[in-house]
Design a protein around this motif. Structure first.
Motif, PDB file in Angstrom:
ATOM      1  N   ILE A  34      34.381  44.126  42.119  1.00 28.82           N
ATOM      2  CA  ILE A  34      35.481  43.534  42.507  1.00 28.82           C
ATOM      3  C   ILE A  34      34.879  42.894  43.450  1.00 28.82           C
ATOM      4  CG2 ILE A  34      38.079  43.651  42.834  1.00 28.82           C
ATOM      5  CD1 ILE A  34      38.128  46.224  41.140  1.00 28.82           C
ATOM      6  N   ALA A  38      37.633  37.731  42.202  1.00 30.64           N
ATOM      7  CA  ALA A  38      37.865  37.548  41.273  1.00 30.64           C
ATOM      8  C   ALA A  38      39.591  38.605  41.474  1.00 30.64           C
ATOM      9  CB  ALA A  38      37.265  39.618  41.224  1.00 30.64           C
ATOM     10  N   ILE A  39      40.204  38.838  43.027  1.00 28.71           N
ATOM     11  CA  ILE A  39      41.477  39.479  43.292  1.00 28.71           C
ATOM     12  C   ILE A  39      42.079  37.890  43.597  1.00 28.71           C
ATOM     13  CG2 ILE A  39      42.554  40.348  45.164  1.00 28.71           C
ATOM     14  CD1 ILE A  39      40.650  41.839  44.922  1.00 28.71           C
ATOM     15  N   TYR A  97      43.324  34.871  32.775  1.00 30.48           N
ATOM     16  CA  TYR A  97      44.106  36.331  32.772  1.00 30.48           C
ATOM     17  C   TYR A  97      45.201  35.991  34.439  1.00 30.48           C
ATOM     18  CZ  TYR A  97      46.075  40.599  35.233  1.00 30.48           C
ATOM     19  OH  TYR A  97      46.689  41.640  35.456  1.00 30.48           O
ATOM     20  N   TYR A 168      44.700  33.628  37.424  1.00 32.42           N
ATOM     21  CA  TYR A 168      43.252  34.521  38.189  1.00 32.42           C
ATOM     22  C   TYR A 168      41.655  33.742  37.057  1.00 32.42           C
ATOM     23  CZ  TYR A 168      46.109  36.767  40.967  1.00 32.42           C
ATOM     24  OH  TYR A 168      46.829  37.759  41.402  1.00 32.42           O
ATOM     25  N   SER A 171      39.797  38.229  34.719  1.00 26.13           N
ATOM     26  CA  SER A 171      41.219  39.296  34.399  1.00 26.13           C
ATOM     27  C   SER A 171      40.642  40.207  35.438  1.00 26.13           C
ATOM     28  CB  SER A 171      40.994  40.622  32.945  1.00 26.13           C
ATOM     29  OG  SER A 171      40.973  41.294  32.880  1.00 26.13           O
ATOM     30  N   ASN A 172      42.068  41.425  35.717  1.00 22.08           N
ATOM     31  CA  ASN A 172      41.808  41.473  37.144  1.00 22.08           C
ATOM     32  C   ASN A 172      42.718  43.253  36.557  1.00 22.08           C
ATOM     33  OD1 ASN A 172      40.983  40.328  39.216  1.00 22.08           O
ATOM     34  ND2 ASN A 172      43.036  39.435  40.193  1.00 22.08           N
ATOM     35  N   PRO A 174      42.561  46.612  35.857  1.00 23.60           N
ATOM     36  CA  PRO A 174      41.327  47.833  35.908  1.00 23.60           C
ATOM     37  C   PRO A 174      41.447  48.477  35.390  1.00 23.60           C
ATOM     38  CG  PRO A 174      43.541  48.481  36.966  1.00 23.60           C
ATOM     39  CD  PRO A 174      43.730  46.628  35.855  1.00 23.60           C
TER      40      PRO A 174
END
Length: 175
Positions: A34, A38-39, A97, A168, A171-172, A174
């Motif tokens: 991460i 990505a965030i 995403y 985004y 994909s975030n 988790p």
């Protein structure tokens, strides 16, 4: 206890529902992949919705056949309306995403349950995914749907609803 034994103990836990089998603790997964890129969303779109109050509620009862048809009609109108709004705002399609956050500013400050807004959020997300093609599907791996936010009403404010759609680059999700 050695460092390796301590690390193994921290990474696993016995499930209360199992017969003592150890499972990996998901909160301790390797988070090195991460990165800030990505965030952070690559784009954020704010879309004003045409309703002053949620058109659907989890408390709606489909007690009669007519009520079932009325709810289905409202659901279809919400989906179709979101396709129209997505086109009007020229949202991108086929994104990896996105996160769809529903906001509601009510006409007063009575107590309200955010769960009831989910009945309106569901057809919104269906319209964005299946109707418009913002993402391939509205599954958690492609679309985040955090709990709706109910804002505090202040004197002079008009009730309204809006979406905050964050796009985004990957994909975030988790899990």
């Amino acid at each position: 206890m050695t460092d390796q034994q301590h690390q193994t103990t921290a990474r696993t836990a016995a499930s209360p529902c199992s017969s003592g089998a150890e499972v990996e603790n998901p909160s301790l997964r390797d988070m090195s992949s991460i990165t800030p890129e990505a965030i952070a969303p690559s784009a954020v779109h704010i879309i004003e919705l045409p309703w002053r109050k949620p058109p659907l509620s989890m408390n709606d009862r489909a007690a009669s056949r007519g009520a079932v048809f009325a709810k289905a009609s409202k659901t279809r109108n919400i989906c179709d309306g979101m396709v129209y709004l997505a086109r009007k705002h020229r949202l991108p399609t086929n994104q990896p995403y996105c996160r769809v956050q529903l906001h509601y500013l009510p006409a007063d400050n009575r107590r309200r349950d955010t769960d009831n807004l989910v009945a309106t959020l569901k057809p919104i997300c269906d319209g964005l995914a299946q109707g418009y093609g913002l993402v391939k599907d509205d599954i958690p791996q492609l679309m985040g749907k955090p709990e709706p936010i109910i804002h505090t009403h202040r004197k002079g404010q008009q009730p309204r609803m809006w979406l905050e759609i964050s796009i985004y680059p990957r994909s975030n999700y988790p899990y």
